[in-house]
Design an enzyme around this catalytic site. Structure first.
Site, PDB file in Angstrom:
ATOM      1  N   ASP A   1       0.850  -1.298  -0.125  1.00  0.00           N
ATOM      2  CA  ASP A   1      -0.116  -0.009  -0.054  1.00  0.00           C
ATOM      3  C   ASP A   1       0.887   1.363   0.075  1.00  0.00           C
ATOM      4  O   ASP A   1       1.766   1.275   0.743  1.00  0.00           O
ATOM      5  CB  ASP A   1      -0.822   0.178   1.264  1.00  0.00           C
ATOM      6  CG  ASP A   1      -1.636  -1.378   1.650  1.00  0.00           C
ATOM      7  OD1 ASP A   1      -1.118  -2.195   0.981  1.00  0.00           O
ATOM      8  OD2 ASP A   1      -1.869  -1.407   2.823  1.00  0.00           O
TER       9      ASP A   1
ATOM     10  N   GLN B   1       4.167   0.687   2.157  1.00  0.00           N
ATOM     11  CA  GLN B   1       4.488  -0.590   3.159  1.00  0.00           C
ATOM     12  C   GLN B   1       5.508  -1.440   2.191  1.00  0.00           C
ATOM     13  O   GLN B   1       5.524  -1.685   1.160  1.00  0.00           O
ATOM     14  CB  GLN B   1       3.057  -1.415   2.998  1.00  0.00           C
ATOM     15  CG  GLN B   1       2.004  -0.730   3.772  1.00  0.00           C
ATOM     16  CD  GLN B   1       1.916  -1.062   5.145  1.00  0.00           C
ATOM     17  OE1 GLN B   1       1.625  -2.167   5.818  1.00  0.00           O
ATOM     18  NE2 GLN B   1       2.428   0.119   5.801  1.00  0.00           N
TER      19      GLN B   1
HETATM   20  N1  DQQ Z   1      -2.033  -3.782   4.048  1.00  0.00           N
HETATM   21  C1  DQQ Z   1      -3.447  -3.768   3.847  1.00  0.00           C
HETATM   22  C2  DQQ Z   1      -3.951  -3.172   4.931  1.00  0.00           C
HETATM   23  C3  DQQ Z   1      -2.809  -3.172   6.161  1.00  0.00           C
HETATM   24  C4  DQQ Z   1      -1.736  -3.291   5.164  1.00  0.00           C
HETATM   25  C5  DQQ Z   1      -4.237  -3.526   2.718  1.00  0.00           C
HETATM   26  C6  DQQ Z   1      -0.820  -4.141   6.039  1.00  0.00           C
HETATM   27  O1  DQQ Z   1      -5.265  -3.305   5.525  1.00  0.00           O
HETATM   28  O2  DQQ Z   1      -2.898  -2.051   6.949  1.00  0.00           O
HETATM   29  O3  DQQ Z   1      -3.399  -4.160   1.727  1.00  0.00           O
HETATM   30  O4  DQQ Z   1       0.577  -4.382   5.021  1.00  0.00           O
END
Ligand code: DQQ
Length: 575
Positions: free
Chosen positions: A63, A79
């Site tokens: 994300d 992320q």
């Molecule tokens: N990725 C999800 C989110 C979470 C994150 C969505 C964890 O809900 O916070 O792809 O890597």
């Protein structure tokens, strides 16, 4: 123009229906695969790395987090797994940019360091406070593996690069408790906050109760102490967990973007939820009652997976932000791989981001339109403009002189005679299924016509993005498809066909298609951005200089290409 050759017909004939099945992006941890990336990467050639899409040099990304512009510098956090090409060990990696095209890597901004995030620093958002300082709220995973929300502020707000972040000693600032009954494993991804007329901040956090998806509303006077409202901002039955919710205003009568706190008579609101069950980003358009703090989708704007999607291909966990330097709202999204986990580990990386898109409300008020940021056009080089011409049924036309594996192409079609349009069967209500049953090889009357992208010379491989026009009950219906079934000779990829109906009237409007092609990604925009479809593809023959681009028409009726402009794209400086 070459008549549809036997060879091409043969290859089209090899294309036949296949199921609609998608590999899901997932949060499973592949323990055995982690930490293995280094040796694998160096030895592998990299035909699938992109030239102008955002990606770090190696490893897993998902994300986009906390995008913002601060002191003239764009910030993108994301992320990231510093230790491998699969999801795990998640930190907030950080890159900065002056133009959203070229990106400079910065050191990791947020990583597990305190009890409230020791097991993970998951997604979140940035809010620019009234004094101009940015604040980040993000999900932390605590020692009990509960999802809680944390606050971080820049150590040195005078630094435009915002390199150091200090976590609040008050963390977590929102948490599940026995009193609030919040599901501790489904409480994540705080949005950018908006400021109400009463001086209190509001934000939402995604969650679920059984199968009901919802957006918990929190309020705060000081950005540190947050109180859960009695009711959610919105919820919808049978939609499952809402990840990465996003809530923002759009102008009804102007294309400019609005600051997240904007209210007013000419403002509608958009609520987006990333549905964990299907891994798609859905949105509704509706009214935000800022007194009751309730959002209600407009009639006809449907929650869940029968509603509208930002993108009908691969595009997830997206987030918008208001770019105050250009008064526009920008959308960033994650495009996961369609390759196998073992191929990802071999290549040493997984995940890219879409080209940032400007988002605004369509004139109809019923949907959004999206368009790649203008800045990306500075990478265009060596333009190829073909004259307006007929594209007879059964013909292909090569677009010559391009680096076709790294290109930007815009094509517009005009159809004059609708008398032979195929009648749309009333049972054909699922456009994705229709696209997979009527792929590029299935001859029609008005269509399929469009582009053959990342095509090998012998047509063993190509990704086709095309339209078909049907006669509906009282109007013509346009179907847009992205057919990946012939994209690669490698059988290990997910080659799901994607598709959606486009809300255009082909009798009065021309049909436009733009595709951003970048080695392993094809991002397509139909109907001037009314429908977007992004696909990840991994040709084995049509790579680098061996890739070709064609316009094609496999319908019985001629169509006119009124515009065909294509550019080779220069490489951006990314990380
Ligand atoms: N990725 C999800 C989110 C979470 C994150 C969505 C964890 O809900 O916070 O792809 O890597």
């Amino acid at each position: 123009m070459e008549i549809f050759s036997v060879r091409l017909s043969f290859f089209f004939a090899l294309l036949f229906g296949h199921g609609v099945f998608e590999l899901k992006a997932s949060h499973h941890t592949y323990h055995t695969f982690q930490n293995l990336q280094e040796s694998a990467v160096s030895a592998t050639i990299q035909p699938y790395r992109t030239g102008y899409h955002f990606q770090p040099p190696k490893n897993w990304i998902n994300d986009p987090n906390g995008p913002m512009i601060y002191k003239g510098v764009y910030h993108l956090f994301y992320q990231y797994n510093p230790k491998g090409a699969v999801w795990g060990n998640i930190v907030w990696a950080h890159s900065t940019s002056r133009d959203l095209v070229n990106w400079t890597p910065q050191k990791v901004a947020i990583f597990p360091s305190q009890p409230s995030d020791i097991n993970g620093t998951w997604s979140g958002s940035a809010t620019i406070l009234p004094d101009g300082t940015p604040a980040i709220l993000y999900t932390g995973i605590n020692p009990l593996n509960q999802q809680v929300q944390n606050l971080a502020l820049p150590k040195n707000p005078s630094d435009p690069y915002l390199l150091e972040w200090v976590k609040s000693p008050k963390n977590p600032v929102m948490a599940p408790t026995p009193e609030n009954q919040i599901n501790a494993s489904s409480f994540r991804d705080p949005t950018t906050a908006w400021l109400g007329v009463d001086g209190r901040w509001r934000l939402i956090v995604g969650s679920k109760i059984n199968r009901k998806g919802l957006a918990y509303l929190y309020r705060s006077k000081d950005f540190v102490h947050w109180i859960k409202a009695k009711h959610p901002l919105h919820s919808a039955k049978k939609t499952g967990m809402w990840e990465c919710v996003d809530f923002f205003p759009v102008s009804v009568n102007s294309p400019v973007g609005l600051d997240t706190s904007t209210l007013g008579p000419h403002v509608k609101h958009v609520l987006k939820a990333s549905l964990d069950d299907t891994k798609h980003d859905y949105y509704t358009i509706g009214e935000y009652d800022h007194v009751k703090d309730i959002y209600t989708p407009d009639e006809g704007s449907v929650d869940g997976d029968s509603g509208l999607r930002y993108d009908y291909g691969k595009f997830y966990a997206s987030k918008t932000f208001f770019d105050s330097s250009k008064n526009r709202r920008l959308l960033l999204g994650w495009l996961n791989e369609s390759s196998s986990v073992s191929d990802d580990i071999k290549k040493g990386w997984a995940g890219i981001h879409a080209i940032p898109r400007v988002v605004r409300l369509d004139k109809s008020g019923k949907q959004l339109v999206q368009w790649p940021i203008k800045e990306i056009e500075k990478l265009r080089t060596n333009p190829v403009h073909l004259p307006s011409q007929y594209l007879k049924g059964g013909s292909v036309l090569e677009v010559p002189g391009l680096t076709a594996a790294q290109a930007d192409v815009e094509i517009t079609f005009k159809v004059s005679d609708f008398s032979k349009a195929e009648v749309l069967d009333t049972s054909w209500t699922n456009p994705q299924l229709l696209c997979s049953q009527k792929g590029a090889s299935v001859k029609g009357s008005l269509g399929p016509f469009g582009l053959l992208i990342l095509a090998s010379k012998g047509m063993q491989e190509y990704t086709s993005v095309f339209f078909r026009i049907f006669k509906g009950q009282n109007k013509h219906v346009v179907l847009m498809c992205s057919d990946q079934s012939r994209s690669s000779l490698n059988p290990d990829n997910d080659k799901t066909t994607y598709g959606a109906f486009v809300d255009v009237d082909p009798v009065h409007e021309q049909l436009s298609l733009r595709s951003l092609i970048d080695h392993s990604v094809v991002e397509s925009f139909g109907g001037q951005g009314k429908n977007c479809i992004s696909a990840r593809v991994y040709p084995t023959l049509a790579i680098n200089e061996a890739a070709h681009l064609y316009a094609f028409n496999n319908g019985s009726e001629s169509v006119t290409i009124t515009r065909l402009s294509a550019w080779s794209m220069k490489k951006a400086h990314i990380n």
